[in-house]
Design a protein around this motif. Structure first.
Motif, mmCIF file in Angstrom:
data_model
loop_
_atom_site.group_PDB
_atom_site.id
_atom_site.type_symbol
_atom_site.label_atom_id
_atom_site.label_comp_id
_atom_site.label_asym_id
_atom_site.label_seq_id
_atom_site.Cartn_x
_atom_site.Cartn_y
_atom_site.Cartn_z
ATOM 1 N N PHE A 167 0.825 -1.208 0.000
ATOM 2 C CA PHE A 167 0.000 0.000 0.000
ATOM 3 C C PHE A 167 0.860 1.259 0.000
ATOM 4 C CE2 PHE A 167 -4.430 -1.449 1.106
ATOM 5 C CZ PHE A 167 -5.038 -0.650 0.152
ATOM 6 N N PHE A 168 2.000 1.229 0.698
ATOM 7 C CA PHE A 168 2.917 2.373 0.658
ATOM 8 C C PHE A 168 3.374 2.630 -0.775
ATOM 9 C CE2 PHE A 168 4.473 1.271 5.229
ATOM 10 C CZ PHE A 168 3.252 1.688 5.731
ATOM 11 N N ILE A 169 3.699 1.550 -1.482
ATOM 12 C CA ILE A 169 4.177 1.685 -2.861
ATOM 13 C C ILE A 169 3.068 2.207 -3.768
ATOM 14 C CG2 ILE A 169 5.042 0.381 -4.836
ATOM 15 C CD1 ILE A 169 6.428 -1.494 -2.831
ATOM 16 N N TYR A 170 1.873 1.656 -3.608
ATOM 17 C CA TYR A 170 0.770 2.131 -4.449
ATOM 18 C C TYR A 170 0.439 3.599 -4.173
ATOM 19 C CZ TYR A 170 -3.744 2.720 -6.583
ATOM 20 O OH TYR A 170 -4.767 3.201 -7.351
ATOM 21 N N SER A 171 0.592 4.021 -2.926
ATOM 22 C CA SER A 171 0.337 5.422 -2.592
ATOM 23 C C SER A 171 1.254 6.356 -3.375
ATOM 24 C CB SER A 171 0.511 5.626 -1.084
ATOM 25 O OG SER A 171 0.309 6.973 -0.725
ATOM 26 N N GLY A 172 2.506 5.941 -3.584
ATOM 27 C CA GLY A 172 3.417 6.740 -4.409
ATOM 28 C C GLY A 172 3.066 6.677 -5.888
ATOM 29 N N PHE A 173 2.632 5.477 -6.343
ATOM 30 C CA PHE A 173 2.246 5.337 -7.749
ATOM 31 C C PHE A 173 1.098 6.272 -8.118
ATOM 32 C CE2 PHE A 173 3.752 0.655 -8.363
ATOM 33 C CZ PHE A 173 5.045 1.103 -8.446
ATOM 34 N N GLU A 174 0.047 6.242 -7.311
ATOM 35 C CA GLU A 174 -1.190 6.891 -7.733
ATOM 36 C C GLU A 174 -1.098 8.410 -7.745
ATOM 37 O OE1 GLU A 174 -3.525 8.615 -5.830
ATOM 38 O OE2 GLU A 174 -2.776 8.341 -3.793
ATOM 39 N N VAL A 175 -0.352 9.009 -6.793
ATOM 40 C CA VAL A 175 -0.313 10.467 -6.745
ATOM 41 C C VAL A 175 0.491 11.026 -7.917
ATOM 42 C CG1 VAL A 175 1.728 10.611 -5.247
ATOM 43 C CG2 VAL A 175 0.037 12.442 -5.221
ATOM 44 N N LEU A 176 1.565 10.333 -8.330
ATOM 45 C CA LEU A 176 2.338 10.832 -9.463
ATOM 46 C C LEU A 176 1.661 10.491 -10.785
ATOM 47 C CD1 LEU A 176 4.879 12.473 -9.716
ATOM 48 C CD2 LEU A 176 6.163 10.382 -10.118
ATOM 49 N N PHE A 177 0.918 9.389 -10.820
ATOM 50 C CA PHE A 177 0.213 9.027 -12.049
ATOM 51 C C PHE A 177 -0.848 10.071 -12.399
ATOM 52 C CE2 PHE A 177 -3.526 7.063 -14.005
ATOM 53 C CZ PHE A 177 -2.976 6.627 -15.199
ATOM 54 N N VAL A 178 -1.587 10.551 -11.403
ATOM 55 C CA VAL A 178 -2.637 11.515 -11.706
ATOM 56 C C VAL A 178 -2.047 12.855 -12.151
ATOM 57 C CG1 VAL A 178 -2.894 12.522 -9.390
ATOM 58 C CG2 VAL A 178 -4.877 12.334 -10.886
ATOM 59 N N CYS A 179 -0.830 13.172 -11.673
ATOM 60 C CA CYS A 179 -0.201 14.451 -12.057
ATOM 61 C C CYS A 179 0.505 14.379 -13.401
ATOM 62 C CB CYS A 179 0.791 14.884 -10.981
ATOM 63 S SG CYS A 179 0.026 15.312 -9.405
ATOM 64 N N THR A 180 0.863 13.180 -13.846
ATOM 65 C CA THR A 180 1.615 13.043 -15.106
ATOM 66 C C THR A 180 0.842 12.198 -16.119
ATOM 67 O OG1 THR A 180 2.827 11.162 -14.155
ATOM 68 C CG2 THR A 180 3.840 13.338 -13.980
ATOM 69 N N GLY A 181 0.674 10.899 -15.831
ATOM 70 C CA GLY A 181 0.067 9.992 -16.811
ATOM 71 C C GLY A 181 -1.348 10.372 -17.176
ATOM 72 N N PHE A 182 -2.221 10.489 -16.191
ATOM 73 C CA PHE A 182 -3.613 10.826 -16.502
ATOM 74 C C PHE A 182 -3.733 12.258 -17.022
ATOM 75 C CE2 PHE A 182 -7.550 12.850 -15.015
ATOM 76 C CZ PHE A 182 -8.470 12.146 -15.773
ATOM 77 N N SER A 183 -3.065 13.202 -16.369
ATOM 78 C CA SER A 183 -3.216 14.610 -16.754
ATOM 79 C C SER A 183 -2.737 14.869 -18.177
ATOM 80 C CB SER A 183 -2.450 15.508 -15.774
ATOM 81 O OG SER A 183 -2.979 15.382 -14.480
ATOM 82 N N LEU A 184 -1.643 14.222 -18.591
ATOM 83 C CA LEU A 184 -1.093 14.481 -19.917
ATOM 84 C C LEU A 184 -1.704 13.572 -20.978
ATOM 85 C CD1 LEU A 184 2.692 15.017 -19.057
ATOM 86 C CD2 LEU A 184 0.956 16.739 -19.497
ATOM 87 N N ASN A 185 -1.678 12.259 -20.758
ATOM 88 C CA ASN A 185 -2.077 11.313 -21.801
ATOM 89 C C ASN A 185 -3.586 11.194 -21.962
ATOM 90 O OD1 ASN A 185 0.709 10.556 -20.848
ATOM 91 N ND2 ASN A 185 0.558 9.213 -22.604
ATOM 92 N N TYR A 186 -4.345 11.645 -20.990
ATOM 93 C CA TYR A 186 -5.794 11.620 -21.106
ATOM 94 C C TYR A 186 -6.367 13.040 -21.229
ATOM 95 C CZ TYR A 186 -6.037 6.631 -20.024
ATOM 96 O OH TYR A 186 -5.913 5.261 -20.062
#
Length: 598
Positions: A350-369
């Motif tokens: 869960f610690f690892i996923y917490s890091g994944f999700e916050v950066l994904f929404v700022c980069t992957g989702f925000s840019l590619n979607y």
């Protein structure tokens, strides 16, 4: 001529008699009046209510604790908001090809930016080695102040953008990330515990400074962590202010910036391939950039002042001494020893996923979607929708006061799992503004899941580890794993979107299963392995440790609060042994002197 003593005594007697007559005329003796005035001055006030004054005193203490939590929360919000806003504006400006050539010619801004990002994301890998030592050496409050000051230093270096200013400051940011968030998590948890003590100040375990019953702090930990993360998620909103009020007026519309983009969403690869290298229709003037950076610098300086002036100490001075007196080698080893506790090990995914999700929404989702569909000029609104939703939904963690503690964390995981499956199957059409409502909805729902995830994790750690001697180690481990996950996201930036979503979904499923197994083991009362905290080793300096027993010392979890009589000499430490040797030596000298006198 000498005075007759008898006459003098007689005169004194007559004077006293006269005074008595005068006093008798008013029926109030003068001596009695003086005694009555003295009693009124130094005696007890009949209107003084000790219990009421005590109640008012602890009410002021509770208000001070709430002030500390608000100041720390707002300070963290301003700090992270300024950092994200400046970094986002800087990366957009440096991405524009015309801006680089006109402003900085052949200085290589893109190479500088890549090294900056590397410094920010790679440096926290070694944070586990120094964060506990840093927190114990400076104290929780001063570690927060030091880290906020480093973030302000990063803002100040943008006045003069050169390799030797930007890259070292980015490395310093990487050094300060884990200490800042570990000390903030520890600080909020300690404030919850102090609030409980000020509410229940008449309880025996509070008066004796003993460990509180298990679960006694839970209500206040849940409340304060919800308040903190409600303020923290507003930092994503604050970060978009430079974009809204300054940079958006210089951007091209989506028909220009997205003219070469062919695929969006799940069909994309890397960071938005085909995006136009020119995004600015006119270059901002240098004086305008200086004004914006000055406003950001002022906000960073304000956050420093809030932490410095408004935040009180997390521990009493004697507790600070005890925490750092266990030895620096032991402090260095404790995070590694705490990882043997199965409660923490089962929370690692869960610690690892917490890091994944916050950066994904700022980069992957925000840019590619989002940017791929509705343009770069709408990026600020997407991030703001996420921030507002996360801030508002952080209060949903208060449901832990009535529901089982598993409910918010599992609910947030369920929301993210549904969104990840949906994003895996969705490829928005490039340059499609009609898809904006759906994108805002996804951003808001992702904020809901993030709020439940982060607030529940910090609350859970505070509930599982209520010993004040362990909290900084536990929060250091949490934010270190989170920083490692952010580093992995930095490395996978070139992967296809389907691979990123698959990794996140698998990590989320593993996190839920691991957490449920941990709760199952706790329900079966499976013993967990908690490392023993060594007893403080004090030096004999000043008045503090003149007694053999340390009233502030607490044993580690799982061991009794009182030692046997035979261990009293060990509890006294080296200082107590020296005092015993000194007393024996003085006694021997006294006996020798007696023999010499005889």
């Amino acid at each position: 001529m000498e005075k007759d003593p008898d006459c003098y005594l007689e005169a004194m007697g007559n004077g006293v008699a006269a005074d008595g007559l005068v006093a008798g005329a008013g029926d109030v003796p003068v001596l009695d009046v003086g005694e009555a005035q003295l009693d009124d001055f130094v005696g007890a006030n009949p209107d003084y209510n000790e219990e009421e004054e005590e109640r008012k005193y602890f009410r002021r203490k509770r208000l001070a604790v709430v002030k500390n939590v608000l100041a720390a929360s707002l300070g963290g919000m301003l700090t992270y908001g300024v950092y994200l806003g400046l970094l986002q504006m800087q990366l957009i400006l440096h991405y524009d090809e015309t801006y680089r050539e006109v402003k900085y010619s052949n200085m290589g801004l893109q190479d500088i930016d890549s090294k900056m990002l590397m410094g920010i994301n790679v440096t926290p890998i070694v944070a586990l080695l120094y964060t506990p030592v840093l927190i114990r050496f400076f104290g929780t409050k001063w570690t927060m102040f030091l880290a906020v000051g480093i973030y302000a230093l990063f803002v100040s270096t943008n006045y003069w953008e050169r390799y030797y200013t930007l890259v070292p400051s980015a490395v310093a940011i990487g050094v300060a990330i884990v200490p800042l968030w570990a000390s903030l998590g520890n600080y909020v948890t300690r404030m919850a515990q102090k609030y409980y003590e000020y509410v229940n100040y008449k309880e025996e375990h509070v008066l004796e400074q003993q460990r509180a019953p298990r679960g006694a702090y839970n209500t206040y930990i849940i409340t304060f962590q919800s308040l903190f993360y409600g303020c923290f998620h507003l930092s994503f909103v604050c970060a978009q202010m430079p974009m809204l009020f300054f940079l958006n007026s210089y951007l091209y519309d989506l028909n220009h910036t997205l003219c070469n983009v062919k695929n969006c969403g799940t069909l994309s690869k890397g960071m938005l391939p085909g995006f136009n290298a020119t995004v600015l229709q006119s270059l901002p003037r240098s004086i305008n950039l200086i004004i914006v950076e000055s406003v950001l610098m002022g906000a960073a300086f304000l956050s420093m002042l809030m932490v410095l002036i408004l935040c009180g100490s997390a521990y009493r001075p004697t507790e600070e001494i005890d925490l750092r007196s266990i030895g620096w080698g032991n402090i260095f080893q404790q995070p590694f020893k705490h990882m043997r506790d199965y409660r923490l090990r089962h929370l690692f995914p869960f610690f690892i996923y917490s890091g994944f999700e916050v950066l994904f929404v700022c980069t992957g989702f925000s840019l590619n979607y989002a940017v791929c569909a509705i343009g770069l000029e709408k990026l600020a609104y997407i991030i703001m929708a996420y921030g507002f939703s996360a801030a508002a939904c952080s209060s949903l963690t208060l449901s832990m006061l009535r529901l089982p503690r598993q409910a918010p964390l599992l609910a947030g995981a369920a929301v993210h799992a549904i969104l990840l499956i949906g994003l895996f199957c969705w490829a928005p059409k490039p340059r499609g503004p009609d898809q904006a409502p759906l994108l805002y909805l996804v951003a808001a729902l992702w904020g809901l899941g993030s709020a439940l995830n982060k607030t529940s994790l910090s609350t859970l750690l505070g509930m599982l580890y209520q010993d004040k001697e362990r909290q900084d180690f536990v929060f250091t481990i949490y934010h270190w794993w989170q920083a490692l996950a952010i580093f992995v996201v930095y490395l996978w930036s070139g992967l296809p979107m389907k691979a990123k979503l698959s990794i996140m979904l698998l990590t989320l499923v593993a996190s839920v299963l691991s957490y449920l197994w941990m709760e199952h083991k706790l329900a079966r009362h499976v013993l967990y392995r908690v490392p023993k905290i060594p007893k403080p080793r004090h030096k004999v300096r000043g008045y503090r440790y003149l007694e053999a027993e340390n009233s502030d010392e607490t044993g580690s979890e799982g061991e009794s609060e009182q030692d046997s009589d035979g261990s009293r000499e060990e509890r006294a430490g080296p200082g107590g042994q020296r005092r015993q040797q000194k007393c024996a030596y003085e006694q021997a000298l006294g006996e020798e002197d007696g023999e010499n006198v005889g």
